[in-house]
Design a protein around this motif. Sequence first.
Motif, PDB file in Angstrom:
ATOM      1  N   ILE A  94      49.223  -9.677 -56.614  1.00  0.00           N
ATOM      2  CA  ILE A  94      49.607  -8.319 -57.034  1.00  0.00           C
ATOM      3  C   ILE A  94      50.635  -8.444 -58.148  1.00  0.00           C
ATOM      4  O   ILE A  94      51.603  -9.200 -58.022  1.00  0.00           O
ATOM      5  N   THR A  95      50.425  -7.720 -59.227  1.00  0.00           N
ATOM      6  CA  THR A  95      51.414  -7.654 -60.295  1.00  0.00           C
ATOM      7  C   THR A  95      52.168  -6.335 -60.174  1.00  0.00           C
ATOM      8  O   THR A  95      51.563  -5.267 -60.210  1.00  0.00           O
ATOM      9  N   LEU A  96      53.474  -6.436 -60.031  1.00  0.00           N
ATOM     10  CA  LEU A  96      54.349  -5.284 -59.752  1.00  0.00           C
ATOM     11  C   LEU A  96      55.476  -5.277 -60.756  1.00  0.00           C
ATOM     12  O   LEU A  96      56.041  -6.330 -61.081  1.00  0.00           O
ATOM     13  N   THR A  97      55.835  -4.108 -61.265  1.00  0.00           N
ATOM     14  CA  THR A  97      56.955  -4.002 -62.194  1.00  0.00           C
ATOM     15  C   THR A  97      57.965  -2.970 -61.689  1.00  0.00           C
ATOM     16  O   THR A  97      57.602  -2.018 -60.990  1.00  0.00           O
ATOM     17  N   ALA A  98      59.232  -3.182 -62.054  1.00  0.00           N
ATOM     18  CA  ALA A  98      60.312  -2.286 -61.645  1.00  0.00           C
ATOM     19  C   ALA A  98      61.467  -2.426 -62.632  1.00  0.00           C
ATOM     20  O   ALA A  98      61.574  -3.449 -63.322  1.00  0.00           O
ATOM     21  N   PRO A  99      62.357  -1.415 -62.716  1.00  0.00           N
ATOM     22  CA  PRO A  99      63.555  -1.559 -63.547  1.00  0.00           C
ATOM     23  C   PRO A  99      64.392  -2.747 -63.074  1.00  0.00           C
ATOM     24  O   PRO A  99      64.426  -3.057 -61.878  1.00  0.00           O
ATOM     25  N   VAL A 100      65.082  -3.392 -64.007  1.00  0.00           N
ATOM     26  CA  VAL A 100      65.758  -4.657 -63.708  1.00  0.00           C
ATOM     27  C   VAL A 100      66.745  -4.531 -62.553  1.00  0.00           C
ATOM     28  O   VAL A 100      66.630  -5.221 -61.534  1.00  0.00           O
ATOM     29  N   ARG A 101      67.740  -3.663 -62.684  1.00  0.00           N
ATOM     30  CA  ARG A 101      68.791  -3.590 -61.660  1.00  0.00           C
ATOM     31  C   ARG A 101      68.248  -3.082 -60.324  1.00  0.00           C
ATOM     32  O   ARG A 101      68.568  -3.619 -59.261  1.00  0.00           O
ATOM     33  N   PHE A 102      67.411  -2.048 -60.388  1.00  0.00           N
ATOM     34  CA  PHE A 102      66.829  -1.524 -59.155  1.00  0.00           C
ATOM     35  C   PHE A 102      65.939  -2.580 -58.506  1.00  0.00           C
ATOM     36  O   PHE A 102      65.914  -2.729 -57.285  1.00  0.00           O
ATOM     37  N   GLY A 103      65.199  -3.297 -59.342  1.00  0.00           N
ATOM     38  CA  GLY A 103      64.337  -4.340 -58.814  1.00  0.00           C
ATOM     39  C   GLY A 103      65.122  -5.443 -58.122  1.00  0.00           C
ATOM     40  O   GLY A 103      64.724  -5.929 -57.061  1.00  0.00           O
ATOM     41  N   GLU A 104      66.240  -5.837 -58.717  1.00  0.00           N
ATOM     42  CA  GLU A 104      67.072  -6.886 -58.119  1.00  0.00           C
ATOM     43  C   GLU A 104      67.653  -6.436 -56.786  1.00  0.00           C
ATOM     44  O   GLU A 104      67.703  -7.207 -55.821  1.00  0.00           O
ATOM     45  N   LEU A 128      61.610  -5.115 -65.703  1.00  0.00           N
ATOM     46  CA  LEU A 128      61.660  -4.691 -67.102  1.00  0.00           C
ATOM     47  C   LEU A 128      62.283  -3.305 -67.200  1.00  0.00           C
ATOM     48  O   LEU A 128      61.999  -2.442 -66.377  1.00  0.00           O
ATOM     49  N   ASP A 129      63.115  -3.120 -68.206  1.00  0.00           N
ATOM     50  CA  ASP A 129      63.709  -1.802 -68.421  1.00  0.00           C
ATOM     51  C   ASP A 129      62.951  -1.014 -69.484  1.00  0.00           C
ATOM     52  O   ASP A 129      63.487  -0.108 -70.102  1.00  0.00           O
ATOM     53  N   ARG A 130      61.713  -1.359 -69.697  1.00  0.00           N
ATOM     54  CA  ARG A 130      60.854  -0.560 -70.585  1.00  0.00           C
ATOM     55  C   ARG A 130      59.683  -0.028 -69.768  1.00  0.00           C
ATOM     56  O   ARG A 130      59.322  -0.587 -68.727  1.00  0.00           O
ATOM     57  N   VAL A 131      59.103   1.046 -70.248  1.00  0.00           N
ATOM     58  CA  VAL A 131      57.939   1.625 -69.573  1.00  0.00           C
ATOM     59  C   VAL A 131      56.704   0.868 -70.044  1.00  0.00           C
ATOM     60  O   VAL A 131      56.415   0.811 -71.239  1.00  0.00           O
ATOM     61  N   VAL A 132      56.003   0.264 -69.109  1.00  0.00           N
ATOM     62  CA  VAL A 132      54.822  -0.523 -69.452  1.00  0.00           C
ATOM     63  C   VAL A 132      53.560   0.299 -69.236  1.00  0.00           C
ATOM     64  O   VAL A 132      53.541   1.248 -68.452  1.00  0.00           O
ATOM     65  N   ASN A 133      52.517  -0.070 -69.955  1.00  0.00           N
ATOM     66  CA  ASN A 133      51.208   0.550 -69.765  1.00  0.00           C
ATOM     67  C   ASN A 133      50.479  -0.236 -68.691  1.00  0.00           C
ATOM     68  O   ASN A 133      50.074  -1.389 -68.907  1.00  0.00           O
ATOM     69  N   LEU A 134      50.313   0.365 -67.523  1.00  0.00           N
ATOM     70  CA  LEU A 134      49.767  -0.352 -66.381  1.00  0.00           C
ATOM     71  C   LEU A 134      48.360  -0.859 -66.653  1.00  0.00           C
ATOM     72  O   LEU A 134      48.035  -2.009 -66.321  1.00  0.00           O
ATOM     73  N   VAL A 135      47.533  -0.032 -67.255  1.00  0.00           N
ATOM     74  CA  VAL A 135      46.142  -0.414 -67.476  1.00  0.00           C
ATOM     75  C   VAL A 135      46.038  -1.499 -68.542  1.00  0.00           C
ATOM     76  O   VAL A 135      45.402  -2.532 -68.346  1.00  0.00           O
ATOM     77  N   ASP A 136      46.701  -1.282 -69.685  1.00  0.00           N
ATOM     78  CA  ASP A 136      46.609  -2.239 -70.793  1.00  0.00           C
ATOM     79  C   ASP A 136      47.217  -3.590 -70.446  1.00  0.00           C
ATOM     80  O   ASP A 136      46.758  -4.633 -70.928  1.00  0.00           O
ATOM     81  N   GLU A 137      48.273  -3.599 -69.630  1.00  0.00           N
ATOM     82  CA  GLU A 137      48.977  -4.846 -69.325  1.00  0.00           C
ATOM     83  C   GLU A 137      48.578  -5.444 -67.976  1.00  0.00           C
ATOM     84  O   GLU A 137      49.187  -6.398 -67.507  1.00  0.00           O
ATOM     85  N   GLY A 138      47.544  -4.867 -67.354  1.00  0.00           N
ATOM     86  CA  GLY A 138      47.002  -5.445 -66.135  1.00  0.00           C
ATOM     87  C   GLY A 138      47.959  -5.420 -64.956  1.00  0.00           C
ATOM     88  O   GLY A 138      48.017  -6.374 -64.179  1.00  0.00           O
ATOM     89  N   ILE A 139      48.710  -4.327 -64.805  1.00  0.00           N
ATOM     90  CA  ILE A 139      49.693  -4.220 -63.734  1.00  0.00           C
ATOM     91  C   ILE A 139      49.141  -3.322 -62.630  1.00  0.00           C
ATOM     92  O   ILE A 139      48.619  -2.236 -62.892  1.00  0.00           O
ATOM     93  N   ASP A 140      49.265  -3.785 -61.405  1.00  0.00           N
ATOM     94  CA  ASP A 140      48.712  -3.053 -60.266  1.00  0.00           C
ATOM     95  C   ASP A 140      49.587  -1.891 -59.819  1.00  0.00           C
ATOM     96  O   ASP A 140      49.086  -0.857 -59.374  1.00  0.00           O
ATOM     97  N   LEU A 141      50.909  -2.053 -59.928  1.00  0.00           N
ATOM     98  CA  LEU A 141      51.830  -1.103 -59.310  1.00  0.00           C
ATOM     99  C   LEU A 141      53.160  -1.117 -60.047  1.00  0.00           C
ATOM    100  O   LEU A 141      53.622  -2.175 -60.486  1.00  0.00           O
ATOM    101  N   ALA A 142      53.784   0.060 -60.186  1.00  0.00           N
ATOM    102  CA  ALA A 142      55.085   0.159 -60.852  1.00  0.00           C
ATOM    103  C   ALA A 142      56.028   1.019 -60.020  1.00  0.00           C
ATOM    104  O   ALA A 142      55.600   1.990 -59.394  1.00  0.00           O
ATOM    105  N   VAL A 143      57.290   0.635 -60.013  1.00  0.00           N
ATOM    106  CA  VAL A 143      58.355   1.464 -59.440  1.00  0.00           C
ATOM    107  C   VAL A 143      59.068   2.113 -60.616  1.00  0.00           C
ATOM    108  O   VAL A 143      59.557   1.409 -61.506  1.00  0.00           O
ATOM    109  N   ARG A 144      59.114   3.443 -60.624  1.00  0.00           N
ATOM    110  CA  ARG A 144      59.696   4.141 -61.780  1.00  0.00           C
ATOM    111  C   ARG A 144      60.734   5.158 -61.334  1.00  0.00           C
ATOM    112  O   ARG A 144      60.580   5.838 -60.317  1.00  0.00           O
ATOM    113  N   ILE A 145      61.790   5.245 -62.143  1.00  0.00           N
ATOM    114  CA  ILE A 145      62.849   6.225 -61.938  1.00  0.00           C
ATOM    115  C   ILE A 145      62.836   7.134 -63.156  1.00  0.00           C
ATOM    116  O   ILE A 145      63.449   6.850 -64.184  1.00  0.00           O
ATOM    117  N   ALA A 146      62.089   8.212 -63.075  1.00  0.00           N
ATOM    118  CA  ALA A 146      61.943   9.107 -64.227  1.00  0.00           C
ATOM    119  C   ALA A 146      61.056  10.270 -63.843  1.00  0.00           C
ATOM    120  O   ALA A 146      60.299  10.206 -62.864  1.00  0.00           O
TER     121      ALA A 146
END
Length: 299
Positions: A94-104, A128-146
């Motif tokens: 699973i590829t998962l992304t989240a904001p740096v501090r929240f993720g830590e 990562l502290d940038r908003v990624v494109n889940l489909v284009d970058e092959g990411i399954d799941l993201a945690v977002r604060i926005a």
Amino acid sequence: MDKLQAMAVFVKIAEQGSLTAAANAMGKSLPSVVRMLASLEESLQVRLFNRTTRRIALTEEGLFYLERCRKILAEIEESEVALCQDQVEPHGTITLTAPVRFGEMHVAPSVTRFLSQYQGVQVNLLLLDRVVNLVDEGIDLAVRIAHLGDSSLIAKPVGEIRQVVCATPTLLAASGGAPRRPEQLSDLPCVHCTSISSSPLWHFSDSGKRLDVKISGAFMCNQVGASVDACVAGLGFGLFFNYQVMPWVKRGELETVLRKFEPAPLPLSLVYPHTRLMARRVRTLVDWLERDLKHSFAR
């Protein structure tokens, strides 16, 4: 002609040594087995068996094709077994992304607990502290604060993130107590974290209206961790997201102030491309993070 079924019939004939034995082993009629073999040979434009009234033997082309058919059918069987196992016990990456501090602070510990329970799963966590494109970058799941705009993505709300002002009890005492209004911060030392507020203007809500207050202080930094440390050291009032200072508030090292002037909280969401045909491992992690994060922010 069903090519895969015809290949399976061909392999069974080679293994059983006769068309009749192959038909009996597969629960098929002899005429249907004969037709499938004939159709397969016609499509390949080669003869796979030399047949007489007494015996059947593979041709040179048949020996070559038999080896390939066995590999293909074995790979298909392995894939089907793996999918069936995934329906029972999640496995895979699973590829998962989240904001740096929240993720830590929250996502990585939750993922660690998840992996301890589901040992067939691997997680690639991208902080990562940038908003990624889940489909284009092959990411399954993201945690977002926005606040999320209209899109084809699915967003599952799991909590709210407040923006808080805090200071040490010692600084509050030295300042004559907690400020009663945001404007008082203009005359008090403040820690300016530029990743939270790029300008020295802190935004508040006063009876539904936006209120901007200009702050100043001796410490300015683009990193949250160092800014929180400066605030804990008593260098000034700090503006942070509540999760960033929650451990120090719980220990009484920091106190939050001006609660009724906080701007509207930001939604904390789990975001993923779709629910249709979602792999069990991803759905299991979504459910796990939803429970974990809701528990962390249910206060």
